[in-house]
Structure formats: C-alpha cells, structure tokens
Design a protein around this motif. Structure first.
Motif, short mmCIF file in Angstrom:
data_model
loop_
_atom_site.label_atom_id
_atom_site.label_comp_id
_atom_site.label_asym_id
_atom_site.label_seq_id
_atom_site.Cartn_x
_atom_site.Cartn_y
_atom_site.Cartn_z
N CYS A 109 -33.52 10.30 -18.81
CA CYS A 109 -33.18 10.31 -17.39
C CYS A 109 -31.85 11.02 -17.17
CB CYS A 109 -33.12 8.88 -16.85
SG CYS A 109 -34.52 7.85 -17.30
N GLY A 110 -31.52 11.99 -17.98
CA GLY A 110 -30.26 12.68 -17.84
C GLY A 110 -29.09 11.95 -18.46
N VAL A 111 -29.36 10.94 -19.28
CA VAL A 111 -28.29 10.20 -19.93
C VAL A 111 -28.53 10.18 -21.43
CG1 VAL A 111 -27.89 8.70 -17.93
CG2 VAL A 111 -29.51 7.99 -19.71
N ARG A 112 -27.48 9.78 -22.17
CA ARG A 112 -27.59 9.52 -23.61
C ARG A 112 -27.23 8.08 -23.86
NH1 ARG A 112 -24.83 14.69 -26.71
NH2 ARG A 112 -26.30 16.27 -26.01
N LEU A 113 -27.85 7.52 -24.87
CA LEU A 113 -27.59 6.14 -25.23
C LEU A 113 -26.78 6.10 -26.51
CD1 LEU A 113 -31.07 4.50 -24.53
CD2 LEU A 113 -29.10 4.69 -23.01
N GLN B 9 -20.59 13.97 -19.11
CA GLN B 9 -19.15 14.02 -19.39
C GLN B 9 -18.69 12.86 -20.25
OE1 GLN B 9 -20.31 14.69 -16.05
NE2 GLN B 9 -20.28 16.80 -16.85
N GLU B 10 -19.64 12.17 -20.88
CA GLU B 10 -19.34 11.02 -21.74
C GLU B 10 -18.72 9.85 -20.97
OE1 GLU B 10 -20.15 10.84 -25.11
OE2 GLU B 10 -21.27 12.61 -24.53
N ARG B 11 -19.03 9.76 -19.68
CA ARG B 11 -18.60 8.58 -18.91
C ARG B 11 -19.68 7.51 -19.03
NH1 ARG B 11 -17.15 12.51 -15.02
NH2 ARG B 11 -19.13 12.08 -13.96
N ILE B 12 -19.23 6.26 -19.08
CA ILE B 12 -20.17 5.14 -19.18
C ILE B 12 -20.72 4.86 -17.79
CG2 ILE B 12 -20.42 2.71 -19.80
CD1 ILE B 12 -17.98 3.12 -21.66
N GLU C 47 -15.15 -3.44 -15.58
CA GLU C 47 -14.09 -3.03 -16.51
C GLU C 47 -14.56 -1.92 -17.46
OE1 GLU C 47 -11.34 -6.77 -17.51
OE2 GLU C 47 -13.48 -7.16 -17.86
N VAL C 48 -15.85 -1.72 -17.54
CA VAL C 48 -16.41 -0.76 -18.49
C VAL C 48 -17.06 0.43 -17.79
CG1 VAL C 48 -18.17 -0.44 -20.29
CG2 VAL C 48 -16.76 -2.51 -20.26
N VAL C 49 -17.93 0.14 -16.82
CA VAL C 49 -18.70 1.20 -16.15
C VAL C 49 -17.75 2.12 -15.38
CG1 VAL C 49 -20.46 1.71 -14.41
CG2 VAL C 49 -20.77 -0.20 -16.00
N GLY C 50 -17.94 3.41 -15.56
CA GLY C 50 -17.10 4.40 -14.90
C GLY C 50 -16.01 4.95 -15.79
N ARG C 51 -15.74 4.30 -16.92
CA ARG C 51 -14.69 4.77 -17.83
C ARG C 51 -15.26 5.81 -18.80
NH1 ARG C 51 -11.38 -0.15 -20.42
NH2 ARG C 51 -10.13 1.66 -21.11
N ASP D 281 -29.63 -7.37 -29.01
CA ASP D 281 -28.42 -8.10 -29.40
C ASP D 281 -27.34 -7.16 -29.91
OD1 ASP D 281 -29.52 -7.34 -31.77
OD2 ASP D 281 -29.63 -9.35 -32.66
N VAL D 282 -27.49 -5.86 -29.69
CA VAL D 282 -26.44 -4.89 -29.98
C VAL D 282 -26.01 -4.26 -28.66
CG1 VAL D 282 -27.29 -4.37 -32.29
CG2 VAL D 282 -28.12 -3.03 -30.37
N GLY D 283 -24.79 -3.76 -28.63
CA GLY D 283 -24.29 -3.13 -27.42
C GLY D 283 -24.91 -1.77 -27.20
N VAL D 284 -25.16 -1.43 -25.96
CA VAL D 284 -25.69 -0.12 -25.59
C VAL D 284 -24.94 0.40 -24.37
CG1 VAL D 284 -27.70 1.21 -24.88
CG2 VAL D 284 -27.99 -0.68 -26.46
N PHE D 285 -24.42 1.60 -24.48
CA PHE D 285 -23.83 2.30 -23.35
C PHE D 285 -24.75 3.45 -22.96
CE2 PHE D 285 -19.28 1.26 -24.95
CZ PHE D 285 -19.32 0.03 -24.30
N ALA D 286 -24.93 3.68 -21.66
CA ALA D 286 -25.57 4.89 -21.17
C ALA D 286 -24.46 5.82 -20.69
CB ALA D 286 -26.53 4.58 -20.03
N LEU D 287 -24.47 7.07 -21.21
CA LEU D 287 -23.40 8.03 -20.91
C LEU D 287 -23.97 9.21 -20.14
CD1 LEU D 287 -21.80 8.20 -24.48
CD2 LEU D 287 -21.23 6.61 -22.64
N ASP D 288 -23.16 9.73 -19.21
CA ASP D 288 -23.57 10.95 -18.52
C ASP D 288 -23.11 12.17 -19.33
OD1 ASP D 288 -20.85 11.30 -18.08
OD2 ASP D 288 -20.94 10.86 -15.94
#
Length: 566
Positions: free
Chosen positions: A117-121, A34-37, A54-58, A25-32
């Motif tokens: 997997c090569g990402v940060r959360l 370069q800090e892209r979502i 609207e979010v992914v890729g930014r 119930d909290v938001g989670v972004f996976a970032l590459d």
C-alpha cells in the motif's frame, strides 16, 4: 490499537493486514517513502513503553538511541514473500519512553506485491543477545545470533548460491552475508578438480567495506594425509574445529600448517572456526571465519552454523562443476560437429556459432554446408528443442541423418525433410526440431538459384545489392516431429549478383521482453544497414547489434553472398 492508531491504519494499510500485524508479539512499524513512521502496532508501543502519538509521525532514525549502533539504511525488499533483500538480524538500540536504551533486533517483514500500500514494514523485537535479559543500556555482542537469525542467514546463503552458477561471484556474495555479522575475516580454500588446493578468497571486513587480501591468496601446499591440524582435517572432510594462533604455535607438521601460521600472523585473527566445504560426493575445500583481538571467541553453535554454510557452498560448487563439465562436453561436441565450410566458385560463405551465456544452456543449434554429388551445395540451419547435453547429442544424430539422406537421394529439399521427419521418431532421441534445408544450384551463365523448405524455423533473410531486405516466407511448414501431414512446401528464388542470404537460429531474435516480430524487424533493419560491409564483418556486427541482451540461448548463423557490383 490505542491512541488513534486506527485512523492511520485506514490510511496506510488495509484493515485485514493491520489487524493481523496488531496481533503479533513483535513490534512492527509502517514507514513511508521518507522513512517516517505512519503506523505502529500494539506490540511496538508496549516494547517501547510509548503511546502512538509519541511514535507516529517521527522519522525512524529519530528513535535510535545515540549510544546504540545505527542499523544500516533499509534496502529495497524483494519482489515476493521469502525473497527479501532487507538486512536480517541487524541490531541497534531504540529509545524507550523514559529515555533509556533498548537493544532490539530488526528483521524483514516483506509484503506480497498485491498487498503493498505504498509503505514498508520494519519488524523488531527486544534483543537479549542470546544470553538472557540484560539491564537497559548494557552492551550486547552483535555477533551472538538468535535461532531465527541463524535460519535467516542460512536462507540468505542458499538464495545467493542457488541462483548463481558463477562460483566466484556466489562465494563473494556469501562472504558479504557473513562479514561483519559473524567475523572480521573469511578465508575460503578450494580443492581443484586436479586435487590441488587453492586459497581462493581472503576477505577482511574493513571500516570502508569488504577488502580482499590478494597477497594472501593463491596456490596452497598439498593436503597431508594424516595431519591432526584443523585446516588439514577440514580439507580432508574429517572434522570442523575451533582454532587460534596458539593452535599453530607448535612445530609445523606440514607446509599447510606453515601457511596457516602465516595467515594468523598477517591477519591478527585470535579465534577461528574452520569447517569443510563438502558436496554430495566429495570434499571441495574448507571455510575459515576469524575474529581479531578483543572479540568473543567462537562457540560450538557458531561452528555448527559454519558447517551448514559449508555444506551449502559445497552443493553449489559441485553443481557448478557439473554444469561446467556438461558445457565443456557439449562445446567439444559442437566444435567437432560444426563443419569446415566448402569453397564455392562464385560464392562467398561464412558462419558463426555462439554458445549460450548460461553454462546450463548447452544447445542444439547447428549449421551445415556440404557439396552434393551433382555439384549442388546443401545449406542447413537447425535447432533441436532443449538446452542441455541431450539436445546437443540429438543435434548430432539429426545432422548426420540429414547429411546421409541429402547425399544419397537426388531429391528436392522438401522430400528429403519429409523422409527425415518419418524416420526421426524411430531412430533418434529427438522429439522436436526446426530446420531449413536448401540446395544452392549454379545454372547457366553462373547464375545461382536457391530451392529450400522450412520446417518451423525462422525464415531466411535475403538482402539485395541496393539495400532491400525481405524474409523468405515461402516453403514454410510445421516443425519436425509435430506431424506427418501433407507434403512439405518448397520455395525457389534466384540469387542475383550482390545479394546476401542469411540463415540463423532463434537466439539471434528472441527476447523475453519483446514479441518475436520485434526481433525480426530489428534483424532486417540492422542487416540492411550493415549489408555494405565485407561478409565476415557483416555477420560479426550483426551478432553484436541484433542479439537481444536478455537472450540466454545459443546462436548459429550461416551467410552466403553472391559477388557482384555493389
């Protein structure tokens, strides 16, 4: 998940992990990198009232609202669950789908190394500042911590203290966790072991980082026995208190009160929280957090948090003092046990002892050299298993027994060590040890011969006058305390003019990163290169070059040289 987010999940995270994150119930972004979502869970889209496209890729920073405080650039996570180094409880404002600002809090969500997997959360949730829901865009105090933030701060504080015996460095790290998150100023007063008070740290959260005010640090007056003033009460361990300049705007009842009035005047602190630093058995000082004009005053909840931090600092400080006392006792014991070397005709001799870098690793390493009744000289290098005061005490027992046996019986070294091995378990507290016992004999025409036995110890190193170097592997048997098996072997070698013989303990060669053979090879090569130097310079340079940087053991070294044409 909606709007094609499932495709991204298959690319950047495993299905099982994605499914679990999508149920939070909290938001989670996976970032590459370069800090892209590259992926967003369902809760993050709902919180921001956005769709996945609207979010992914930014870029992450593209979602920050221009009126909101920017979250610090993410740092590397720790190497496992529960050891993150990413910031905890940082606040900023994100942009909702309609363009309005949304106050949020960030907190770490580390992955186990095998799950990455090569990402940060990066996880976040809507932030009401601890005082109910606020209208969008209304300012939020960044120093009102949620219960989760408080627990995270305490966990981070414990982590910084538990792994650091250097008290000064640990306190600086703890202050760095608190400033500017909780306050603008941090002051730590410590009571020394002679019951004197010292203002050890005064730190200000400046725009350019944390700045120490050394002009406000130094010795403090004695603690009054009955003063009701906040710092005096904290230093006696009586109570924690909220205070301000008006608290001390009264006729001072002690010199401590005068110093506090000066502190408030010099720092501009308008509201302060003061709590004891208490260990399990004694009061060790006090900690003060201060906020300047215009800040929200501290609350009783803040005071409770500071008390918890003070208890953790007190526990760490008391442990550190215990280790320092232990190290001092062991160092004193070893200083008196390590002997003055005898003067021998036709032989140069020198020795070194280096304590372990870690105060908790007091050791059982020793060297010895003494004349025997028949004119021979006994040479010993040894190491009692363990890194504590018990090991140092065991070393003393073993050394004295070996001296007595070697002096009393005109036996070869292997017979003396066999006698020591049989007796060790009955009349000492030592369970296992290694050593080399040798007898240096002067024969006809002044020629020197060495007879030795090795009980599980690194082999002595013999260098000749022309650059050759070899380990004396003869006479090698099992370590003391392991067995009372067959007779121990012996080795015998003539020491020619110009030769150098080196006895040492494993602290000179052992490394956590390399096998033992690598350390032995390095020692042989360095010793051969340095052999032309004077004996004292030879051993000093050898310690610098050969001792592995990651070795936390103590080192004993004994070297002899037979003068000759070199």
């Amino acid at each position: 998940m909606g709007d094609g987010a499932g495709t991204s999940v298959q690319v950047v995270v495993e299905h099982e992990l994605a499914a679990a994150l999508d149920r939070l119930d909290v938001g989670v972004f996976a970032l590459d990198g370069q800090e892209r979502i590259v992926w967003a869970n369902a809760a993050s889209l709902a919180i921001l009232s956005c769709s996945a496209p609207e979010v992914v890729g930014r870029h992450l920073h593209g979602l920050f609202h221009p009126d909101g405080r920017q979250v610090p650039a993410p740092r590397a996570y720790g190497d496992g669950v529960g050891t993150p180094s990413a910031p905890t409880g940082d606040r900023t404002c994100l942009v909702r789908g309609d363009g309005s600002p949304l106050p949020v809090r960030w907190f770490p969500l580390p992955l186990r190394p095998e799950a990455e997997c090569g990402v940060r959360l990066r996880a976040f949730d809507a932030d009401d500042g601890g005082s109910g829901n606020r209208p969008a865009g209304e300012s939020v105090s960044t120093r009102v911590l949620s219960e989760r933030d408080r627990l995270a701060l305490l966990a981070d504080t414990t982590a910084q203290l538990i792994d650091n015996i250097d008290v000064d460095e640990a306190l600086r790290r703890v202050v760095k966790l608190m400033l500017p998150r909780l306050a603008d100023w941090a002051v730590i007063d410590l009571i020394t072991e002679t019951d004197e008070v010292n203002r050890s740290l005064v730190v200000h959260a400046h725009a350019d980082g944390l700045k120490a005010r050394q002009d406000l640090q130094g010795p403090m007056p004695p603690v009054p026995a009955s003063s009701p003033m906040p710092l005096s009460k904290a230093l006696r361990g009586v109570a924690s208190t909220l205070a301000g300049p008006r608290t001390y705007d009264v006729p001072p009842d002690s010199a401590v009160a005068v110093e506090q009035r000066k502190l408030f005047a010099a720092t501009g602190i308008e509201t302060a929280a003061i709590a004891p630093v208490k260990g399990p058995s004694e009061v060790l000082g006090a900690i003060t957090l201060g906020r300047t004009a215009g800040e929200d005053p501290f609350t009783s909840a803040d005071l409770g948090l500071l008390e918890d931090i003070g208890r953790r600092i007190g526990l760490a400080l008391e442990n550190a003092r215990h280790y320092q006392r232990q190290r001092q006792v062991a160092a004193t014991m070893q200083r008196y046990l390590l002997p003055q070397l005898p003067r021998l005709a036709g032989v140069e001799m020198t020795a070194r002892y280096l304590p372990a870098p870690d105060a908790s690793h007091v050791g059982g390493d020793w060297y010895d050299a003494f004349a025997l009744p028949d004119g021979d000289t006994a040479l010993v290098i040894g190491d009692v298993v363990g890194h504590d005061l018990e090991a140092a005490a065991g070393m003393a027992q073993l050394r004295n027994m070996l001296r007595a046996y070697t002096w009393a019986q005109d036996d070869p070294p292997n017979r003396t060590v066999e006698r020591l091995d049989r007796a060790m378990g009955h009349i000492t507290d030592v369970s296992m040890a290694t050593l080399v016992l040798a007898r240096l004999t002067t024969g006809t025409a002044g020629r020197q011969a060495l007879r030795w036995t090795n009980a599980g110890h690194p082999p002595p190193l013999l260098l000749d006058s022309v650059g050759g170097a070899r380990f004396l592997d003869e006479g090698r048997g099992i370590l003391l305390g392991a067995s009372t098996g067959p007779p121990r072997p012996e080795g015998l070698v003539d020491l020619l003019p110009g030769s150098t013989l080196l006895f040492y303990t494993d602290g000179l060669i052992e490394s956590r990163r390399h096998p033992l053979d690598t350390g032995l090879k390095r020692l042989r090569e360095e010793a051969a290169e340095l052999n032309h130097r004077q004996l004292d310079d030879f051993v000093d340079q050898l310690l610098v070059r050969s001792r592995p940087a990651d070795n936390d053991d103590d080192v004993a070294l004994l070297a002899i040289r037979i003068p000759g044409a070199r």
